[in-house]
Design a protein around this motif. Structure first.
Motif, short mmCIF file in Angstrom:
data_model
loop_
_atom_site.label_atom_id
_atom_site.label_comp_id
_atom_site.label_asym_id
_atom_site.label_seq_id
_atom_site.Cartn_x
_atom_site.Cartn_y
_atom_site.Cartn_z
N SER A 90 3.49 -2.88 10.60
CA SER A 90 2.35 -3.67 10.45
C SER A 90 2.50 -4.05 8.81
O SER A 90 2.82 -3.58 8.10
N GLY A 91 1.43 -5.14 8.25
CA GLY A 91 1.34 -5.53 7.31
C GLY A 91 -0.19 -6.35 6.85
O GLY A 91 -0.66 -6.62 7.79
N CYS A 92 -0.31 -6.31 5.58
CA CYS A 92 -1.34 -6.94 5.00
C CYS A 92 -1.19 -7.45 3.71
O CYS A 92 -0.22 -7.02 2.97
N ARG A 93 -2.05 -8.24 3.06
CA ARG A 93 -2.16 -8.56 1.80
C ARG A 93 -3.36 -7.87 0.87
O ARG A 93 -4.35 -7.89 1.35
N LEU A 94 -2.97 -7.38 -0.40
CA LEU A 94 -3.54 -6.44 -1.10
C LEU A 94 -4.00 -7.47 -2.25
O LEU A 94 -3.26 -7.88 -2.88
N ARG A 95 -5.29 -7.56 -2.36
CA ARG A 95 -5.75 -8.25 -3.59
C ARG A 95 -5.92 -7.17 -4.92
O ARG A 95 -6.64 -6.18 -4.60
N LEU A 96 -5.11 -7.80 -5.89
CA LEU A 96 -5.04 -6.87 -7.13
C LEU A 96 -6.26 -6.97 -7.94
O LEU A 96 -6.65 -8.27 -8.14
N LYS A 97 -6.63 -6.09 -8.73
CA LYS A 97 -7.74 -6.07 -9.56
C LYS A 97 -6.86 -6.04 -10.89
O LYS A 97 -5.84 -5.41 -11.11
N GLY B 61 -6.33 -11.75 6.73
CA GLY B 61 -4.94 -11.14 6.31
C GLY B 61 -5.04 -10.24 5.49
O GLY B 61 -3.96 -9.58 4.94
N THR B 62 -5.98 -9.94 4.71
CA THR B 62 -6.47 -9.15 3.62
C THR B 62 -6.20 -7.66 4.51
O THR B 62 -6.59 -7.62 5.74
N CYS B 63 -6.05 -6.79 3.64
CA CYS B 63 -5.94 -5.21 4.25
C CYS B 63 -7.25 -4.82 4.61
O CYS B 63 -8.42 -4.97 3.79
N SER B 64 -7.30 -4.12 5.88
CA SER B 64 -8.87 -3.71 6.25
C SER B 64 -9.01 -2.22 6.07
O SER B 64 -7.97 -1.53 5.96
N VAL B 65 -10.15 -1.91 5.91
CA VAL B 65 -10.62 -0.52 5.85
C VAL B 65 -10.23 0.42 6.76
O VAL B 65 -9.66 1.59 6.82
N ARG B 66 -10.22 -0.26 8.34
CA ARG B 66 -10.11 0.46 9.50
C ARG B 66 -8.58 0.43 9.68
O ARG B 66 -7.83 -0.57 9.55
N ARG B 67 -8.19 1.75 9.74
CA ARG B 67 -6.49 1.87 10.03
C ARG B 67 -6.22 2.48 11.31
O ARG B 67 -6.84 3.47 11.92
N PRO B 68 -5.19 1.71 12.24
CA PRO B 68 -5.02 2.54 13.35
C PRO B 68 -3.97 3.88 13.48
O PRO B 68 -3.49 3.96 12.15
N GLU B 69 -4.03 4.47 14.38
CA GLU B 69 -3.27 5.68 14.53
C GLU B 69 -1.78 5.49 14.72
O GLU B 69 -1.53 4.84 15.45
N VAL B 70 -1.00 6.34 14.08
CA VAL B 70 0.41 6.38 14.09
C VAL B 70 0.61 7.18 15.69
O VAL B 70 0.24 8.28 15.69
N GLN B 71 0.99 6.51 16.80
CA GLN B 71 1.30 7.15 17.90
C GLN B 71 2.73 7.63 18.01
O GLN B 71 3.49 7.02 17.36
N PHE B 72 2.58 9.02 18.49
CA PHE B 72 4.07 9.54 18.55
C PHE B 72 4.93 8.77 19.47
O PHE B 72 4.66 8.34 20.63
N GLY B 73 6.16 8.63 18.99
CA GLY B 73 7.23 8.17 19.81
C GLY B 73 7.14 6.56 19.87
O GLY B 73 7.90 5.76 20.65
#
Length: 602
Positions: A427-434, A410-422
């Motif tokens: 999407s969502g994820c959990r970011l662990r704060l430092k 559930g944490t945020c991944s380094v790999r990000r999908p592309e925004v497709q036109f139309g």
């Protein structure tokens, strides 16, 4: 008048047609034939051959199975079964040294029962045999010139069967042999003018094209080969070595290897040794084949890290190659510039039936000198194509706009999908704060939401040029408002980003082109305390809004505007006007003219 015995037998069969049992299957009573000379067998059982009954049993030519299983017939003769019958032509054996799928006559498969492995046999890969059977009680005497026998099936029914063709022909006519005695006669019948063509070898292409096999050179043996990428074959995924790697085709394959004696294969099998994957050079361009001694055309394969040779230590085979990764650097038509290889090693336990799963990865990338000069990818020409990436611009670098993606936990991944036109997306994820200051937390969450680098402009059309600033429109952005927070020790960080894109069709209705009219980023914030919150949920929403203004459809067909000479009706107006009584002499010519016009129109 004499009648041949075969004709009499056929007439007798027609007289007792209601008792005949046609057998379209390749063996009597649905039996499965084997490749021995003893006769057909029965699937799932044994078809007994009876020596009693009319006629003398003759030898049956060898026949191979066409059914789902091989059966062993029980016959009086003690002959060795031919488990791999030699067919004259195996038309489906297309790959030398490799088992072709569903080719039951391929000797490279080493299968005693092909139908237990293959779902079906390809046409021409099994011998053709045809038996005609009738009830044995209907036959008094057999004078057929074909091989015949009496069989008893599992139900105890005795059948008289005749083998009506030669199963060794395998659907093909037997080839005529040419020797010294009949050569002249055949040459007179089929011969003609002949000539010896001059063979001209085509020169190799000057550079690699996409999909071309990559050439390798083994200097130790002065041998030119191909860079192989083993792939899985069949349901078991067995490794096949005859799969060449294609130029500019980055791909990953997985296959399995099985070992009968891992103790011997550990040090002798080259597929397990890392040195066999880089003991050659790669030709920079195919033209290097003309001068193999010239080192400027050869690129060595450099291992990223040293991998030792396989070693058998006790009951374990160590340093076995489990993964091979090639990194190939190219420079357009100048060919391959650099090749590196890295390995993944594993240890195998020596035991019967040991197996190993191997992964082979080949990646291509452009050299640093030509990366900037490569053309930017397009998402349409000119209008956007639905499903293609939405192009963004940061500075002078064009890239695709991306959104959040979560990992398995559930944490945020380094790999990000592309925004497709139309395509609307969320999407969502959990970011662990430092543990850091508020400004650093805000900067980290902003970068996580919109990605790196932050998009500044969006392409109006799918073929926008980064050098032409007029082909891009600025992205409007509205950050979080900090004035609404009343907590002194709180920090307002963005937790949601909504990407709104306005687009419309322009151009002809027969060929409309989609373009982006504008885009904006809308952030929503949340106040947190630095010491209590360890992670926060982030959300990205992408919305495409169609603002196309379509023209009004036509309300009806246009009326026809008749155009006639301005004085066409002048004689009629004069005749029927108020002054007709003063021009009585002119009515008769007008009436005559009207009759003439009616006659012409009719």
């Amino acid at each position: 008048m004499c009648t041949s015995p075969l004709v009499l037998l056929q007439v007798f069969f027609l007289m007792i047609l209601e008792g005949v049992r046609p057998q379209p299957s390749p063996s009597p009573s649905g039996a499965v034939s084997t490749s021995s000379d003893s006769g057909p067998g029965v699937q799932g059982g044994t078809l007994q051959s009876s020596s009693k009954g009319p006629g003398t049993a003759r030898a049956v030519p060898g026949i191979s199975t066409v059914g789902p299983n091989f059966a062993t017939p029980s016959t009086p003769e003690n002959k060795t079964m031919d488990l791999f019958p030699a067919l004259p032509i195996c038309v489906c054996d297309l790959t030398p040294g490799t088992c072709d799928i569903n080719c039951c006559c391929d000797r490279d498969c080493y299968l005693i029962h092909p139908r237990t492995v293959f779902s079906f046999c390809l046409p021409g890969s099994v011998r053709s045999s045809s038996w005609v059977c009738v009830d044995n009680s209907l036959i008094f005497r057999s004078n057929s010139p074909f091989p015949s026998r009496i069989f008893t099936d599992l139900n105890g029914i005795r059948q008289f069967c005749v083998h009506v063709n030669n199963s060794k022909l395998n659907y093909f006519q037997e080839l005529q042999k040419v020797n010294a005695s009949n050569f002249q006669a055949l040459a007179t019948e089929f011969g003609g003018k002949s000539f010896t063509p001059t063979f001209q070898a085509e020169p190799p292409p000057p550079f690699y094209r996409a999909g071309d096999p990559i050439l390798t050179y083994f200097s130790e043996w002065s041998l030119v080969g191909l860079l192989k990428q083993p792939a899985g074959l069949g349901a078991g995924g067995l490794c096949t070595e005859s799969n060449p790697a294609g130029f500019l085709e980055s791909r990953s394959t997985t296959c399995a290897r099985f070992f009968k004696n891992l103790a011997n294969s550990c040090t002798l099998d080259p597929a397990l040794d890392a040195a066999s994957y880089y003991n050659f050079t790669v030709l920079k361009v195919p033209g290097g084949m003309t001068d193999l001694q010239n080192m400027k055309f050869q690129v060595p394969v450099t291992p990223v890290s040293q991998a030792g040779s396989p070693l058998l230590a006790g009951n374990t085979c160590q340093n076995v190659v489990s993964q091979v990764t090639y990194e190939i650097e190219t420079n357009g038509t100048f060919g391959i510039q650099k090749v590196s290889v890295s390995f993944g090693l594993a240890n195998l336990t020596v035991e019967p039936g040991a197996s190993l799963q191997q992964h082979f990865i080949i990646r291509f990338r452009a050299s640093q000198s030509t990366a900037a000069s490569l053309p930017a990818p397009r998402s349409g020409n000119p209008g956007y194509i639905f499903g293609k990436p939405l192009l963004a611009l940061t500075g002078d670098v064009s890239h695709s706009m991306t959104l959040l993606q979560s990992q398995g936990d559930g944490t945020c991944s380094v790999r990000r999908p592309e925004v497709q036109f139309g395509v609307n997306a969320m999407s969502g994820c959990r970011l662990r704060l430092k543990k850091m200051g508020c400004s650093h937390l805000q900067q980290e969450t902003y970068q996580t939401l919109h990605g790196r680098p932050r998009p500044e402009h969006v392409a109006i059309f799918g073929n926008a040029d980064p050098a032409q600033k007029g082909e891009w429109t600025r992205i409007l952005s509205r950050n979080c408002s900090v004035s609404a927070t009343h907590c002194v020790s709180c920090c307002a960080i963005p937790v949601s980003l909504e990407i709104q894109v306005l687009w419309a069709y322009i151009g002809l209705q027969s060929n409309p082109q989609a373009h982006v009219s504008g885009a904006r980023f809308l952030y929503q914030c949340q106040s947190i305390k630095d010491s209590k919150v360890t992670e926060v949920a982030l959300t990205t929403i992408v919305t495409f809004v169609d603002i196309t203004q379509k023209p009004e459809p036509p309300r009806g067909q246009p009326r026809i505007d008749w155009k006639l000479p301005f004085d066409f009706f002048f004689p009629f107006k004069v005749a029927f006007s108020k002054g007709v009584h003063s021009q009585k002499g002119s009515v008769s010519p007008i009436l005559i003219l009207c009759f003439l016009l009616l006659g012409v129109l009719s």
